[in-house]
Each structure stands twice: as C-alpha cells, then as structure tokens.
Design a protein around this motif. Sequence first.
Motif, PDB file in Angstrom:
ATOM      1  N   TYR A  29       8.376  61.283 -20.575  1.00 11.91           N
ATOM      2  CA  TYR A  29       8.922  61.931 -21.947  1.00 11.91           C
ATOM      3  C   TYR A  29       9.333  63.319 -21.607  1.00 11.91           C
ATOM      4  O   TYR A  29       9.365  64.154 -22.505  1.00 11.91           O
ATOM      5  N   GLY A  30       9.555  63.692 -20.414  1.00  8.02           N
ATOM      6  CA  GLY A  30      10.276  65.109 -20.180  1.00  8.02           C
ATOM      7  C   GLY A  30       9.343  66.058 -20.054  1.00  8.02           C
ATOM      8  O   GLY A  30       9.724  67.439 -19.781  1.00  8.02           O
TER       9      GLY A  30
ATOM     10  N   PRO B 139      10.746  63.912 -25.995  1.00  7.48           N
ATOM     11  CA  PRO B 139      11.528  64.674 -24.935  1.00  7.48           C
ATOM     12  C   PRO B 139      12.106  65.819 -25.540  1.00  7.48           C
ATOM     13  O   PRO B 139      12.236  66.937 -25.269  1.00  7.48           O
TER      14      PRO B 139
ATOM     15  N   ARG C  44       9.740  58.148 -27.641  1.00  4.14           N
ATOM     16  CA  ARG C  44      10.945  58.340 -27.056  1.00  4.14           C
ATOM     17  C   ARG C  44      11.772  59.231 -27.949  1.00  4.14           C
ATOM     18  O   ARG C  44      12.688  59.847 -27.575  1.00  4.14           O
TER      19      ARG C  44
END
Length: 388
Positions: A62-63, A113, A109
């Motif tokens: 998720y970054g 992020p 999602r």
Amino acid sequence: MASIELSLTDEQRALRAGVLEICKRYPGEYWRDLDARREYPEKFVTELTEAGYLAALIPPEYGGAGLGIREGGLILETINYSGGNAGACHAQMYIMGTVLRHGSEVQKREYLPKIATGALRLQAFGVTEPNSGSDTTKLQTTAIRTGDRYVVNGQKIFISRVLQSDLMLLLARTTAVNQVKRRTDGLSVFLIDIRDLKGFEVRPLRMMMNHSTNALFFDNVEIPATSLIGEEGKGFHYILDGMNAERILVASDSLGDARWFIEKAVAYSNQRVIFGRPIGANQGVQFAISRSHISTDAAQLMRDKAAALFDAGQPCGGEANMAKFLGAEAAWEAGNACIDCHGGYGYAEEYDVERKFRECRLYKTAPINNNLILAYVGEHVLGMPRSY
Ligand SMILES: Cc1cc2nc3c(=O)[nH]c(=O)nc-3n(C[C@H](O)[C@H](O)[C@H](O)COP(=O)(O)OP(=O)(O)OC[C@H]3O[C@@H](n4cnc5c(N)ncnc54)[C@H](O)[C@@H]3O)c2cc1C
C-alpha cells in the motif's frame, strides 16, 4: 519467539540519522514560534511525510515502508529528542492500523497509498466526548443508517489535528445502548472525508500546549455508508485492537522528551557555576537528573519489550500499557529535574524547557490517563477486581 534487541541495528541507526537530519532543519526557534501562535508545524510534517517517515508502518503493497512498531517509535522518539513535538503527526501511525486491520480491500487500496504519499492526511481521531470522557462506551454521538448514508449527530471534545487532516477516524454509536447485550457493542468506526462536510463544525480550543485541539459538532452530518470500517457495531473492539500500538508510540514520544530534558539538564548544570562550582556538583541537582535517567532507561526497556512482543504478533497489552505509564512518568520526572536545574531560566521561553515541560505533561493524561493504566494492570495483569 520475541526477543529484545539491546542496541539499534544498522538499519535503525540509519533511520534515526535520517530523521535527525530533518529535525536539524527545525530548531527550537521554529517550534517556539509556532507554539506562541498555536500553529501547526505544516512545513515539518510535510517534509517528514515526503521523506516517507510517516508511512513507516504502512505495508509496502500500500505504498509504505512496512517497518515495525519499534521503528515507528524510533521515528517519534527522535523527533521529541531533537526538541520537536511528534504530537503533531504521531496519530497517523496508529490510526491507520484500524483501516489496515479492519478495512475492506477497496478501502485499503483507496486510502492507504494516498496516506503514504501525503496526498491525504489522516491525523484526526474522534473518540472523546464531553459527557463520557474516559468512559468511551457511554459516548452519545450517533450514526444512524438511512439508505446509502449514515446521519451523524453529536459532539466531540479535545479532538486534535482536525483542521490539518483530510480524513478522520470517528467512533459513534450505531445501536442504542439499551438494544445491545454488552455496552461495548453497537459502536462503529468510520473513516470519513472531513473536507467540506455539511453540518460539521470545528471550534479550535486554546490548550496548555500547541496541539491543534478542537471541539467538534455534528448536526445531521451525512456520510456515505461506504465509510464504515469493518462490521457495524464492532467499532469499540476495533479501536481496542489499536490501543497497544498507540501506547507504544506515545511511550516513544515521552522517551524522546525525557532524553531531551536529561541532555539539556546535564549540559546546563555542568556549565552553570554558582557558589564557585558547577551546580551539577551538588547532589540536590545531580541526583534528580540521575534518578530521571534511571527512570528513562527502565521505561525504554519496557517500551522495547512491548515493541518486540507487538512486532512478533504476541500479546503485549500489559507491556504496552506499562510502557506508556513509565514513559510519561519518566518524561515528567526529567522535565521537573530540567526545569529545577535551570532555575529562573527554566521558565524563560527562549530555553525551550518550559515548552517541552508543557508538551510532555499531556502524556500523563492522554490518550489515556495513567490512573486508567493502573486500573488496566490491576485488573488484566494482576487479576484484581475491576475498579471502575
Ligand atoms: C491536548 C489534548 C489532545 C487530545 N486529543 C484527543 C484526540 O485527538 N482524540 C480524542 O478522542 N481524544 C483526545 N483527547 C482526549 C483525551 O483522550 C481525554 O482527555 C482523556 O481520555 C481523559 O478524558 P477526560 O478529559 O474526559 O477525563 P475524565 O474521563 O473526565 O477523567 C478525569 C480524570 O479523572 C481520573 N479518573 C477518571 N476515571 C477514573 C477511574 N475509573 N479511576 C481512576 N481515576 C479516574 C483520571 O485521573 C482522569 O484524568 C485529548 C486531550 C488533550 C488534553
């Protein structure tokens, strides 16, 4: 098996050095000026976010960096040790855990992020209310489902960083307390976008320290049903799940404060000469600082134990609570030793001691007061009767 590392790994040292490097660009004058104006450290938080530090605990898919709570704590501790105030940005680290553990894949999602890059800021956590305080299950804010929306009504108090956040995690009652078996049921958690919410009023409160804290008013505020996290009615349990992380991270804030006070107190009392010798040569001055160092090292060991258990996925409720308690008390003790050894200068704004003294005091009271930590230990660690 969880084990406590007694020294930092090379990676942790590099992490600390990176945070210190940023903190150096934000000296006492920066924090002092914001404190006087009660303004948010926007530039500092933005730089920290862009460097990825506030996404430390978000998994890589998720970054984020996917680091452990020990590393998250190290980041916060380093900020406070440098003279800054991690209270401006610590909440995102533990709030996002609720989304991560209980949010749907779609929610994760959509939000994580963006939180990781700083495109969205999630630093607001709305739990406390004027009429319920520490007794969370008695909160009165309601969220009633009507079609594809929930309608929120009620009030919150002492909610921090709302005006600086895009998103807020909100705890509200979705089923009346007389219609649930246990009063811990019927509460739900929502991740809401608070930009341009109709019927939502934020009234800033001037507090003892610069903490961007507010009273909130919800007057028929409509939020999409998709902002519900997990199952309706299970919100209190989800929030409890995140408590250990919160305790460990707040303990880390306090440890950084304590180290800052001790370093400052040692430097000052070694160079300040009164009655022909450094004041640090007097036991009355020296022992208070030594004592606070002992308390701080002990608190750190407990924080490290709690973090090791947490990162190994083992139960750590007792340790996380004790770490928060010991950390807050150690910082307060060190703050008192520091202000005492500075004499009148401890009260002069330009020394930053009085500012840090005000800032560290919060953690004896919030996010949970230390009396309730004692109650937790009595009941859950020692098996004594519930005291409240
Ligand atoms: C600067 C600041 C920022 C905050 N930010 C947030 C935020 O972002 N989000 C949020 O939801 N909340 C926030 N809070 C609220 C904070 O979590 C609460 O103040 C705290 O949980 C205590 O609630 P209360 O103030 O209503 O005190 P009460 O619940 O009224 O308690 C008052 C005091 O009574 C004592 N006490 C109460 N019950 C017991 C008991 N059973 N046994 C022994 N002693 C007891 C404790 O010493 C306690 O400190 C913030 C508070 C401050 C000061």
